[in-house]
Write a protein that holds these residues in place. Structure first.
Motif, PDB file in Angstrom:
ATOM      1  N   PHE A  41      54.540  60.995  39.929  1.00 28.70           N
ATOM      2  CA  PHE A  41      55.455  59.855  40.011  1.00 28.70           C
ATOM      3  C   PHE A  41      55.683  59.148  38.397  1.00 28.70           C
ATOM      4  O   PHE A  41      54.327  58.718  37.786  1.00 28.70           O
ATOM      5  CB  PHE A  41      55.012  58.612  40.837  1.00 28.70           C
ATOM      6  CG  PHE A  41      55.215  58.873  42.138  1.00 28.70           C
ATOM      7  CD1 PHE A  41      54.436  59.746  43.010  1.00 28.70           C
ATOM      8  CD2 PHE A  41      56.247  58.292  42.843  1.00 28.70           C
ATOM      9  CE1 PHE A  41      54.388  59.917  44.396  1.00 28.70           C
ATOM     10  CE2 PHE A  41      56.427  58.431  44.236  1.00 28.70           C
ATOM     11  CZ  PHE A  41      55.771  59.201  44.837  1.00 28.70           C
ATOM     12  N   TYR A  46      57.669  55.329  39.826  1.00 27.48           N
ATOM     13  CA  TYR A  46      56.595  54.248  40.489  1.00 27.48           C
ATOM     14  C   TYR A  46      57.101  53.065  40.631  1.00 27.48           C
ATOM     15  O   TYR A  46      56.655  52.345  41.315  1.00 27.48           O
ATOM     16  CB  TYR A  46      55.263  54.629  39.600  1.00 27.48           C
ATOM     17  CG  TYR A  46      54.098  54.166  40.383  1.00 27.48           C
ATOM     18  CD1 TYR A  46      53.699  55.093  41.431  1.00 27.48           C
ATOM     19  CD2 TYR A  46      53.595  53.065  40.209  1.00 27.48           C
ATOM     20  CE1 TYR A  46      52.684  54.379  42.401  1.00 27.48           C
ATOM     21  CE2 TYR A  46      52.635  52.526  40.870  1.00 27.48           C
ATOM     22  CZ  TYR A  46      52.149  53.316  42.081  1.00 27.48           C
ATOM     23  OH  TYR A  46      51.105  52.815  42.840  1.00 27.48           O
TER      24      TYR A  46
ATOM     25  N   TYR B  69      51.844  57.503  39.090  1.00 26.85           N
ATOM     26  CA  TYR B  69      50.946  58.150  40.077  1.00 26.85           C
ATOM     27  C   TYR B  69      50.946  59.259  39.843  1.00 26.85           C
ATOM     28  O   TYR B  69      51.882  60.357  40.056  1.00 26.85           O
ATOM     29  CB  TYR B  69      51.289  57.684  41.353  1.00 26.85           C
ATOM     30  CG  TYR B  69      50.371  57.998  42.306  1.00 26.85           C
ATOM     31  CD1 TYR B  69      49.094  57.378  42.695  1.00 26.85           C
ATOM     32  CD2 TYR B  69      50.548  59.124  43.310  1.00 26.85           C
ATOM     33  CE1 TYR B  69      48.172  57.772  43.609  1.00 26.85           C
ATOM     34  CE2 TYR B  69      49.501  59.815  44.116  1.00 26.85           C
ATOM     35  CZ  TYR B  69      48.442  58.894  44.300  1.00 26.85           C
ATOM     36  OH  TYR B  69      47.387  59.297  45.012  1.00 26.85           O
ATOM     37  N   TRP B 150      46.607  53.256  39.571  1.00 25.54           N
ATOM     38  CA  TRP B 150      45.715  52.437  40.583  1.00 25.54           C
ATOM     39  C   TRP B 150      45.740  53.862  41.726  1.00 25.54           C
ATOM     40  O   TRP B 150      46.770  54.175  42.303  1.00 25.54           O
ATOM     41  CB  TRP B 150      46.259  51.362  41.385  1.00 25.54           C
ATOM     42  CG  TRP B 150      46.564  50.309  40.366  1.00 25.54           C
ATOM     43  CD1 TRP B 150      47.524  49.887  39.343  1.00 25.54           C
ATOM     44  CD2 TRP B 150      45.463  49.315  39.955  1.00 25.54           C
ATOM     45  NE1 TRP B 150      47.481  48.694  38.747  1.00 25.54           N
ATOM     46  CE2 TRP B 150      45.981  48.305  38.899  1.00 25.54           C
ATOM     47  CE3 TRP B 150      44.291  48.885  40.440  1.00 25.54           C
ATOM     48  CZ2 TRP B 150      45.492  47.181  38.464  1.00 25.54           C
ATOM     49  CZ3 TRP B 150      43.651  48.051  40.272  1.00 25.54           C
ATOM     50  CH2 TRP B 150      44.081  47.034  39.212  1.00 25.54           C
ATOM     51  N   ASN B 152      42.769  56.075  44.516  1.00 26.44           N
ATOM     52  CA  ASN B 152      41.269  56.476  45.032  1.00 26.44           C
ATOM     53  C   ASN B 152      40.773  57.739  44.327  1.00 26.44           C
ATOM     54  O   ASN B 152      41.530  58.581  44.080  1.00 26.44           O
ATOM     55  CB  ASN B 152      41.517  56.541  46.524  1.00 26.44           C
ATOM     56  CG  ASN B 152      42.662  57.522  47.087  1.00 26.44           C
ATOM     57  OD1 ASN B 152      43.337  57.963  46.075  1.00 26.44           O
ATOM     58  ND2 ASN B 152      42.554  58.160  48.143  1.00 26.44           N
ATOM     59  N   LEU B 170      37.987  52.843  44.856  1.00 25.12           N
ATOM     60  CA  LEU B 170      39.503  52.470  44.437  1.00 25.12           C
ATOM     61  C   LEU B 170      39.293  52.019  42.921  1.00 25.12           C
ATOM     62  O   LEU B 170      38.496  51.483  42.602  1.00 25.12           O
ATOM     63  CB  LEU B 170      39.974  51.514  45.140  1.00 25.12           C
ATOM     64  CG  LEU B 170      40.248  51.739  46.674  1.00 25.12           C
ATOM     65  CD1 LEU B 170      40.933  50.606  47.526  1.00 25.12           C
ATOM     66  CD2 LEU B 170      40.723  52.948  47.046  1.00 25.12           C
TER      67      LEU B 170
END
Lengths: 506, 506
Positions: A41, A46, B69, B150, B152, B170
């Motif tokens: 993304f 995003y 991402y 952001w 995990n 996280l």
């Protein structure tokens, strides 16, 4: 990173699938990652997801759900607790078997330290959340229990397509437990309504609410509800689903509570979710031959200010004016949020800048040059108008009218999508017409078919399967809220109590 | 789900590690998941993370970084590109080897469809983001490139502890690429400053900024900077790190650009992150023997309104008043955000309700009963005061003073933590004093030691290693911004150009 200052090639008419890829590339939304079926993304893509998240998260919280976060990894034994569930996901699970790397004799790194029990990367979290619910629910006083999580999930995809079908995707999954069947069913239907309202209000997407047939149900669900959207090639996208799980997962996970009558009972559960496939749905519905078109509520920028000048002498004046205007606009509001504004400061010609933002789908472009400077006005272009269409507005007029301009774009996108769907939806009562509807007229363009067919159907699973194989279509849903209509199934001649929605789907 | 109306047992003095677990349980922040080393974030714990995210995300965006991402799964070959990097993470990687489940002869589900190349669940994303940077960076005009995600991440933990050290956690990870060494180093230091400011302003955590020694560096980094916080048992927590990666990852991933001089050069990169371990740091720093204590900016609720009555006749009046007050407070602001308010509507006694919210760490409790009703006043308790301390305020006075009350709690928490750290930090110049400082005085309570030692150090890696083994301590950092101070290393007698910070750490 460079982009050409032209429309998207090919057009939707020429090759819809390739057009889709080019819109994504042109808007810099995402690109394929090295891992098969995964995407990266990029900032613009995003940011759209962040806006979707923010608006939907507020609605989910307002209806009394609390956010939580459960682990990514699920023990294999958990997944096996519900027989249909594991069967539904077994073919697409990424499985972790080791937790260490070691060098082999040749110096190559290989997995070592095998796990005693393999772990599955969550394809969805009913089983692991169910295990927690069984601890958290003891009495009817603990119910309803309503949680939601924003997470990544992995389902191994053999035919991936950016946003619409990716091996890893981002989503929210809501999970609730209730005292009674009625309350759980009401929850599942309420979340379906919420999704439809959200799609309409924030994404300008008209959706049909309905119920899936048995063969299309979520693995382990008693009833699956869906919101179906028609996109630009007349196919359907399942944009969100809501499942009434009955007591299946409560039994599998032993979610029991002491009822008001003092009896130990299984709870009734639901789950529901939407994912980053919403971005794919947006692109395919609103996008045009010039690129992405974004509904204002989720656009990363509402307005881009484009300073344009040819003579160096005009430079300072135009820039100052652009900054002043941007500052003024930033203090304006659209639907309760501050306007998202950017000034395009690049040393590029007006044409290149305009095309850049057209492809990115920004709702309003505001051009400022020496001519506008002289008249205290600005040239405003709406993304839903043809690229060259501009209106000259006085600056104060623009500031005043921005919320209205943005709403008009939103309304226009919604109406356009609705009209398109209506134009390509047909009530069909004969088998011949049905087959003709779904058979491409032009063998060079096999993707162009009729659209949505509303047809009586007797309910036989074998018939559904045969049609699927013959025409590559499926029953998208049995629409909700329709008047009951007695009729005859054109495939078997048996009686039918209502029309179902057939279409090709993503 | 039931909680007892008492303080936390054991106290911090009695058993800090167990106290920590009981604070987490008492505040319903999280619980252990079935997968070893993973936790379930319950609503209260996740809401704290959402608030941390929101406040930090705004700062990261304001400094010009864009969110992106990247995929969860990294091909093994990517991880291997940087030799130190893969060595650093090889022992703690979760590895996906199959993408399907099948039944074996006995009907048991087993992994099938092995992958041609194993995939590693990201322990961090330098390698996969580096691969994209090498495509995105062509010319100096593409620099600086500054993204954040952001996500995990998974690092297999053998000795997990909720929030502080979990197999899955996280975090946000920022990744940037620059034209020059100076600019990259400036970025790494700027993000370190941002973290320190964020910890202070939003989490009331005083942090020491410093640089890690070579042995404590991030695998593959040239320099690693850290913010170190002293928590309640005098140990250190590394609350955030920022890495200057030099050209190591640029070489490994071929991130090259055409410079202003027309030469092909490797970029200079950085990465930096904070994680859910911030929640553990908060708990251990501010928590007291009554439970969690939350700094107002990240508290899920700023104020809880507690209606209390004994006679049924008072019920309606008290409830109405509570609702009116809550509505009034909801329209108030604290630091630019609407106050987060809840009315505790449960049918419980005042004591039970108060203890419930004390353990959850809510900054302000406002009690309302017949007595308060009669005088148009409310009883206000601050979480940083003893449980029974209350002040009677007139309602308008409360509304007016809430921002000030919340700020006073925040300031108090910060000052308390700072004073505690200062009281347990010592400049040490002899080996004997150093060993005594880190040797528990009471063999029954091996966790109680001196705290932070500022000691001259010659820089020898072997000495660092010996001290680590002998005292279970490490060099937390070489503090930044200190005046140069010539001295003698007490361990080797060699010259030293400054003091370093030794401590036990989490």
């Amino acid at each position: 990173m460079r982009q050409s200052a032209t429309a998207i090639s090919p057009t939707r008419e020429e090759n819809f699938a390739e057009w889709y890829q080019q819109v994504i590339a042109g808007a810099e939304l995402a690109e394929n990652a090295e891992v098969r079926g995964c995407i990266i993304f990029k900032p613009w893509g995003y940011a759209i997801w962040e806006n979707i998240q923010g608006l939907l998260d507020r609605r989910i919280k307002e209806t009394g759900h609390k956010n939580v976060y459960f682990p990514l990894l699920i023990p294999l034994s958990f997944l096996q607790k519900e027989a249909e569930h594991v069967e539904g996901f077994a073919k697409e699970c990424a499985i972790v078997t080791h937790h260490r790397l070691e060098q082999d004799a040749t110096g190559r790194l290989v997995p070592s330290s095998p796990l005693p029990e393999p772990l599955v990367i969550r394809p969805t979290s009913e089983t692991i959340i169910g295990a927690a619910f069984s601890r958290w629910v003891q009495s009817y006083r603990d119910l309803p229990l309503r949680v939601n999580q924003w997470a990544n999930v992995v389902r191994w995809e053999l035919r991936p397509r950016p946003f619409l079908r990716t091996t890893e995707f981002l989503w929210q999954e809501g999970h609730t437990a209730h005292e009674t069947q009625e309350e759980a069913l009401e929850e599942a239907l309420h979340m379906l309504d919420l999704y439809e309202e959200f799609l309409r209000t924030e994404l300008a997407l008209p959706a049909i609410k309905g119920e899936k047939t048995e063969s299309e149900r979520f693995p382990g669900a008693v009833r699956t509800f869906t919101v179906e959207v028609m996109v630009g090639d007349r196919k359907a996208v399942q944009a969100g689903t809501s499942h009434f799980l009955g007591q299946n997962f409560a039994r599998a996970n032993d979610i029991r509570f002491l009822s008001r009558e003092g009896k130990l009972q299984y709870a009734w559960t639901t789950s529901w979710g939407v994912s980053t496939r919403l971005i794919g749905t947006l692109i395919m519905t609103h996008g045009d031959d010039n690129g992405l078109v974004l509904p204002p509520p989720i656009a990363p920028l509402h307005v881009v200010v484009i300073p344009v000048y040819h003579k160096e002498a005009d430079r300072v004046g135009v820039w100052e004016r652009a900054d002043r205007l941007a500052a003024k606009l930033r203090s304006c509001f659209y639907r309760g949020s501050q306007l998202r504004i950017e000034v395009d400061r690049r040393e590029l010609g007006g044409g290149a800048k305009n095309w850049y933002w057209i492809k990115k789908g920004v709702p309003l472009r505001v051009e400022l040059g020496p001519r506008e400077l002289a008249t205290q006005s600005v040239s405003v272009s709406k993304r839903d108008d043809p690229p060259k269409e501009k209106q000259l507005l006085r600056e104060e007029e623009l500031v005043e009218r921005i919320p209205e301009l943005l709403e008009s774009i939103h309304g226009n996108l919604y109406q356009r999508a609705l009209a398109f769907r209506q134009a390509h939806t047909r009530k069909i009562d004969s088998k011949e017409e049905f087959f003709a509807f779904f058979t491409p007229q032009d063998s060079d363009r096999p993707e162009i078919h009729g659209g949505f067919a509303l047809t009586h159907f007797c309910g036989l699973r074998e018939v559904e399967q045969e049609l699927k194989e013959a025409l590559k279509i499926s029953i998208r849903c049995i629409p909700l809220g329709e008047e009951p209509e007695q009729g005859i199934c054109p495939f078997t001649g048996k009686p039918s109590s209502g029309r179902v929605l057939f279409a090709k789907g993503y």
